[in-house]
Write an enzyme that holds these catalytic residues in place. Structure first.
Site, PDB file in Angstrom:
ATOM      1  N   TYR A 107       0.790  -1.161  -0.369  1.00 32.54           N
ATOM      2  CA  TYR A 107       0.211   0.035   0.097  1.00 32.54           C
ATOM      3  C   TYR A 107       0.956   1.506   0.111  1.00 32.54           C
ATOM      4  O   TYR A 107       1.139   1.992   1.173  1.00 32.54           O
ATOM      5  CB  TYR A 107      -1.264  -0.190   1.017  1.00 32.54           C
ATOM      6  CG  TYR A 107      -2.223   0.971   2.021  1.00 32.54           C
ATOM      7  CD1 TYR A 107      -2.293   1.284   0.231  1.00 32.54           C
ATOM      8  CD2 TYR A 107      -2.047   1.803   3.201  1.00 32.54           C
ATOM      9  CE1 TYR A 107      -2.835   2.588   0.312  1.00 32.54           C
ATOM     10  CE2 TYR A 107      -2.893   2.807   2.867  1.00 32.54           C
ATOM     11  CZ  TYR A 107      -3.331   3.545   1.149  1.00 32.54           C
ATOM     12  OH  TYR A 107      -4.531   4.406   1.457  1.00 32.54           O
ATOM     13  N   ASP A 150      -2.558  -1.655  -3.915  1.00 29.80           N
ATOM     14  CA  ASP A 150      -2.072  -0.207  -4.619  1.00 29.80           C
ATOM     15  C   ASP A 150      -1.045   0.483  -4.222  1.00 29.80           C
ATOM     16  O   ASP A 150      -0.885   0.746  -3.221  1.00 29.80           O
ATOM     17  CB  ASP A 150      -3.420   0.167  -3.552  1.00 29.80           C
ATOM     18  CG  ASP A 150      -4.202   2.140  -3.681  1.00 29.80           C
ATOM     19  OD1 ASP A 150      -3.389   2.743  -4.544  1.00 29.80           O
ATOM     20  OD2 ASP A 150      -5.059   2.694  -2.856  1.00 29.80           O
ATOM     21  N   HIS A 253     -12.366   1.584  -4.654  1.00 29.30           N
ATOM     22  CA  HIS A 253     -11.741   0.459  -5.593  1.00 29.30           C
ATOM     23  C   HIS A 253     -11.993  -0.775  -6.350  1.00 29.30           C
ATOM     24  O   HIS A 253     -12.947  -1.060  -5.356  1.00 29.30           O
ATOM     25  CB  HIS A 253      -9.522   0.467  -4.902  1.00 29.30           C
ATOM     26  CG  HIS A 253      -9.231   1.866  -4.886  1.00 29.30           C
ATOM     27  ND1 HIS A 253      -8.033   1.770  -5.189  1.00 29.30           N
ATOM     28  CD2 HIS A 253      -8.882   2.337  -3.815  1.00 29.30           C
ATOM     29  CE1 HIS A 253      -7.584   2.663  -5.040  1.00 29.30           C
ATOM     30  NE2 HIS A 253      -7.930   3.517  -3.611  1.00 29.30           N
TER      31      HIS A 253
END
Length: 262
Positions: A107, A150, A253
């Site tokens: 992340y 991500d 998302h």
């Protein structure tokens, strides 16, 4: 070993545990990597996922921020984590499958709203984070590895709804895109999604601010699946489950899928 892998920024695993269960039930991936879990590990709903057959769970968490988890129905051992930028953030966890493939769940910091590290500490943190990724990959070339998550950068012109309008918007600025490519090239990582879908607009994120996210379709591809060069040819069947962005109380998302035959 053949397996389907999914990466998804869930934006609170406890708030959206039901959506995770829906994905596991309807899509039945073998491995699901979640980001922005926003929970200490002990409070993540691992038991609910285990009840669906996903009995292997490795995670790093913290209260209210960050947090990454790998949920698997395949045997997996905890392969540790890296404390990127030495901030103590729960932004990385690795799990190793029985075939020796290591899955890195990442992340990357979003970077705030201003694309200038001199006035925005968050943007500087993001650039430093990706630079550290680059340097580590240069020191040790990844092998038999998959990196997902991500990454908060949309690298290509067709990874955003308007290249021209987003050139100064955090996630698509030239300095971020350059940093992304440097990290990718340092590890000789292959973008599996674009290996499978080489042309055309492709998004995995749509802002909550849009009144009609689907109709406006002002998306960005921020979520990625990379594979090390030695196993990249085994990746296929990439897709983005756009429909999940329209589920009740969704994450902003959508899940990104790939299948590997290893």
């Amino acid at each position: 070993m053949a397996f389907t892998l999914v990466t998804w920024n869930i934006n609170s695993v406890r708030l959206r545990a039901g959506l995770v269960e829906k994905l596991l039930t309807e899509e039945a991936p073998d491995v699901l990597c979640l980001q922005e879990c926003k929970s200490p590990v002990e409070l993540m709903p691992a038991e609910a996922f285990a009840a669906l057959g996903y009995t292997h769970f490795v995670a790093r968490g913290q209260k209210g921020y960050n947090g990454v988890a790998i949920i698997s129905r395949l045997p997996m051992r905890d392969a540790g984590h890296i404390d990127w930028c030495a901030k103590g953030d729960a932004r990385h966890v690795a799990g190793e499958l029985e075939n020796g493939v290591v899955i890195h769940n990442m992340y990357v910091p979003a970077g705030g709203d201003v694309a200038d590290r001199e006035v925005n500490e968050k943007f500087g943190h993001k650039l430093d984070f990706v630079a550290e990724m680059r340097d580590r990959f240069r020191e040790s070339l990844p092998e038999k590895s998959i990196l997902v998550g991500d990454l908060n950068i949309a690298p290509r012109e067709d990874d955003v709804w308007s290249h021209k309008k987003l050139l100064k918007v955090v996630s698509h600025t030239p300095i971020e895109v350059e940093a992304y490519h440097e990290a990718q090239e340092a590890g000789k990582w292959v973008d599996i999604t674009r290996q499978d879908i080489p042309e055309g607009q492709l998004y995995s994120w749509w802002s909550y601010r849009a009144k009609d996210w689907d109709g406006a379709d002002k998306g960005r591809r921020l979520d990625h699946i990379w594979a090390s060069g030695d196993i990249a040819a085994a990746g296929h069947s990439s897709r983005i489950l756009r429909a999940a962005r329209g589920w009740e109380k969704p994450s902003d998302h959508a899940p990104v899928f790939a299948r590997f035959d290893l």
